[in-house]
Write an enzyme that holds these catalytic residues in place. Sequence first.
Site, PDB file in Angstrom:
ATOM      1  N   TYR A 159       0.792  -1.233   0.000  1.00 13.43           N
ATOM      2  CA  TYR A 159       0.000   0.000   0.000  1.00 13.43           C
ATOM      3  C   TYR A 159       0.823   1.281   0.000  1.00 13.43           C
ATOM      4  O   TYR A 159       0.266   2.367   0.065  1.00 13.43           O
ATOM      5  CB  TYR A 159      -0.945   0.013   1.207  1.00 13.43           C
ATOM      6  CG  TYR A 159      -2.168  -0.829   0.986  1.00 13.43           C
ATOM      7  CD1 TYR A 159      -2.043  -2.190   0.794  1.00 13.43           C
ATOM      8  CD2 TYR A 159      -3.425  -0.271   0.949  1.00 13.43           C
ATOM      9  CE1 TYR A 159      -3.154  -2.983   0.583  1.00 13.43           C
ATOM     10  CE2 TYR A 159      -4.543  -1.055   0.737  1.00 13.43           C
ATOM     11  CZ  TYR A 159      -4.400  -2.410   0.552  1.00 13.43           C
ATOM     12  OH  TYR A 159      -5.509  -3.178   0.335  1.00 13.43           O
ATOM     13  N   ASP A 297      -4.982 -18.312   2.857  1.00 11.28           N
ATOM     14  CA  ASP A 297      -6.093 -18.965   2.150  1.00 11.28           C
ATOM     15  C   ASP A 297      -6.870 -19.895   3.080  1.00 11.28           C
ATOM     16  O   ASP A 297      -8.099 -20.000   2.997  1.00 11.28           O
ATOM     17  CB  ASP A 297      -5.650 -19.694   0.867  1.00 11.28           C
ATOM     18  CG  ASP A 297      -4.246 -20.233   0.922  1.00 11.28           C
ATOM     19  OD1 ASP A 297      -3.520 -19.891   1.870  1.00 11.28           O
ATOM     20  OD2 ASP A 297      -3.859 -20.992   0.031  1.00 11.28           O
ATOM     21  N   ASP A 321      -7.280  -6.300   4.312  1.00 10.52           N
ATOM     22  CA  ASP A 321      -8.271  -5.594   3.504  1.00 10.52           C
ATOM     23  C   ASP A 321      -9.282  -6.602   2.945  1.00 10.52           C
ATOM     24  O   ASP A 321     -10.496  -6.456   3.099  1.00 10.52           O
ATOM     25  CB  ASP A 321      -7.544  -4.852   2.375  1.00 10.52           C
ATOM     26  CG  ASP A 321      -8.409  -3.784   1.738  1.00 10.52           C
ATOM     27  OD1 ASP A 321      -9.580  -3.637   2.133  1.00 10.52           O
ATOM     28  OD2 ASP A 321      -7.919  -3.095   0.827  1.00 10.52           O
TER      29      ASP A 321
END
Length: 435
Positions: A159, A297, A321
Amino acid sequence: MANKILQRSAAGQKISLQNGIRNVPDHPILPFIEGDGIGRDIWQAAVGVFDAAVEKAYGGRRKVAWLEVYAGEKAFSQFGTWLPAETISAFRQFSVGIKGPLATPTGGGFRSLNVALREALDLYVCQRPVRYFAGAPSPVSRPEQVNMVIFRENTEDLYNGIEFELGSAGSQQFKALFKDHFPAEYAKIRFPDTAGIGLKLVSKEGTCRLVRAAIQWALDNRRKNLTLVHKGNIMKYTEGAFQKWGYELAEAEFGDRVYTRAQWERTRAGCGESAANAEQEAALQSGRLLIKDLIADTVFQQTITQPQEFDVLATMNLNGDYLSDALAAQVGGMGLAPGGNWNAESGQAVFEAAHGTAPRYAGKDLANPSALILSGEMMFRYLGWFEAADLIFNGVAGAIAAQTVTCDLHRMLKDSTPLSCSEFGRAVIRQIKLS
Ligand code: NAD
């Protein structure tokens, strides 16, 4: 604009901060940004709820002096700039505030104002609770088992916006340098002539301060376990390092208040699995916080199939996020997903809903203001105004339990009564007054 801020803020006092400890006056000045899109609608509904809860809790002894500051489209139309320096300085000066969503166009040249504000104030914790309100719609069979809090690192990972567009001079220079100095790594780029480039940066300091804040919060709130979420099997020196540094910090700084999966592994290697299990069992019986880790995951899968196994999740920026939006879907969607951004050392904080500007509802008085209202609940808790925070929480819970909801929830609850954004705000205020 700076003078205007000072003039308008004369009705209240500043929160003072010393080494992260807050001294909150009875009439604190709290800056707010209305936000773009649905921002104005949800702010109007939310501020009525905040004032009603404070009035009910403290009978006039306490009152917030709200101070509007500007960002996004409203700032651009009034001042010709998207994020005025005065807005950042007001949040810095008054320490704690709240904001509505701000739009960020996808693609070239426009930096997210939300990210810019978090970076300017170094708000490295993004805290997002995921809780179920009885009566809310849910796609999972046991939503009442969902009660998790995500601590997302807010200042690094992918980010930072260090990116080189294909064809730009920067991209060419970067590729040439990279090829010269790291030919073996350069050879791993599948299509070097057509690749855009972004840098993923994960530091030890950045990881440790986030994990420290998450563990401290979990201990303070008597949570049972904390999961370090990472993709270290693939990205060893960024995501894998997040896991490693997280465990190291937990053991070095929290000692016998926690029990880590890394400790379990060491005991298993030395003394066998049953000894490790017995050690873990004894540690948890004595009230220690279990620190474990899981590949990202698997987290996405298990938070759906076994949500009761998860309490606090510490994540890097991008994983957090994705995960916070995915988990919000289990408990009614983005309209019910609050958040807070803060810095544990400075005490600076800006609270905001997890959702964006929801353009299709903009200006129609149809959006769900709950996420912003619940972000305010988090803000009052942060300020130590627990009575007001409880009233807000119970007010939202009461309105949802009564099946009086906005259209995003009504669509999934066929026997509910549909309310506009402003009507929902008033329904929450009624619940507060009745309690
Ligand atoms: P979004 O969160 O605005 O919308 C996603 C979905 O959720 C849409 O279907 C929307 O209608 C629904 N939704 C969101 N909030 C709702 C609410 N309060 N009530 C009812 N339904 C709601 O995400 P997006 O469409 O990807 O982004 C729109 C804009 O918002 C973009 O410019 C994006 O950059 C920005 N954004 C800002 C923030 C922020 O300010 N922190 C966060 C996310 C996105």
